[in-house]
Enzyme design. Sequence first.
Site: not given
Length: 445
Positions: A102, A241, A243, A245
């Site tokens: 993440s 960010d 990734d 999400d």
Amino acid sequence: MSKEYFGTDGIRGRVGEGPITPEFMLKLGWAAGRVFRQEGRRNRVLIGKDTRISGYIFESALESGLAAAGVDVAMLGPMPTPAIAYLTRTFRACAGIVISASHNPFNDNGVKFFSAEGTKLPDSTEEQIEHFIRQPMEIVPSSQLGKAARFEDAKGRYIEFCKSTVPFHMSFAGMRVVLDCAQGATYQVAPSVFKELGAKVETIGVTPDGLNINHEIGSTHPDQLAAKVVEAGADLGIAFDGDGDRVVMVDHKGEIVDGDEILYIIARDKMRKGRLKGGVVGTLMTNFGAELAFGELGIPFERANVGDRYVMEALLRNDWCLGGEGSGHIVCLDRTTTGDGIISSLQVLAALSDLGITLHEAKKGMSKLPQHMINVRVSQKVDIKGHTTIQSAVANAEKQFAGKGRVLLRSSGTEPVIRVMAEGEDEAKVRSIVAELAKIVEGSV
């Protein structure tokens, strides 16, 4: 049964340190394959990843483990986490796997799973996987080994899905947008989505090298984006960010618009259109100003524990569709099954376009209250709710706010600290109350 490896958001850690090693990922892939391959059927699992250099190692290891268990594998390459959730459903796969840490730096990595429905795995399935991790690895007969392939059209499918969440008649033509893709998984998809919807797009954070993901850029570091928006004379900026999400936005003045404000803008627009199902879920850390703003609109509001997993649980329990966190995890269950930075930002742009207003104007209905927090280090776990001295001090602090602020004490889930936080209209008063509470906590533990 307590889990050894799975946390609230999958398995995560420092690369090269257990369990984030190739050896463990091979075993994890095999264990997951044993669980996913039911009744002897040849199921298929999707694997996506962000742009970390270590992702290639773990992709190969997971693929080998899954194939050894007799499961077919489709590798999608660098793709946003929510894209894997969506594609798992549309490809009719039995599960999806994302290799990502993440918003963490490149030397961390992790794995998270999605069910066939595009939702996070239930605890029972994670426990089954951990059960097989502890068993000796047995490869299926050669005739039953899984096959692996790369899917080349995955990005195009997800781009079309993102665009479909905006009304067909709507165009963002004339809107100038700066995208910050955090050198991460959205670097190819996000620019295409916004360009195809008509926006004039400038980008930063779209040259990943495997090492620069989230480095002083993206939703956790929006200052560079803010400067770029002002310099370019753009209407707004959008930061994802690593990734994809999470999302944080910037208005034309360079002011940060965080997840709480984004949640408010989307909720107000859905209510205006009669499409808000029930209320809104925030977390224990959602700014009190958001709670007051929802109250003024007559929108029910509930707080969940910190973490998008708990936001999702509260949404499902209440049969609501909208929730999120100040960090930028926004869940729109009427659009997708998990937090999606691109889709959340599209809902904001659609609201602005519909009303003909700026992002700066859209956020004005909510006034964030001053917030202050002190982390108090402790040597052992403390029962905050059962500690009479601490609870008496909290009650006294809440009386001082007289309903126009709040106090929160909670133990960190990742480090030995108690977080002492307060919010209120008067910043000096908030700081004073937090300092006094922190002293009492220090003297009581």
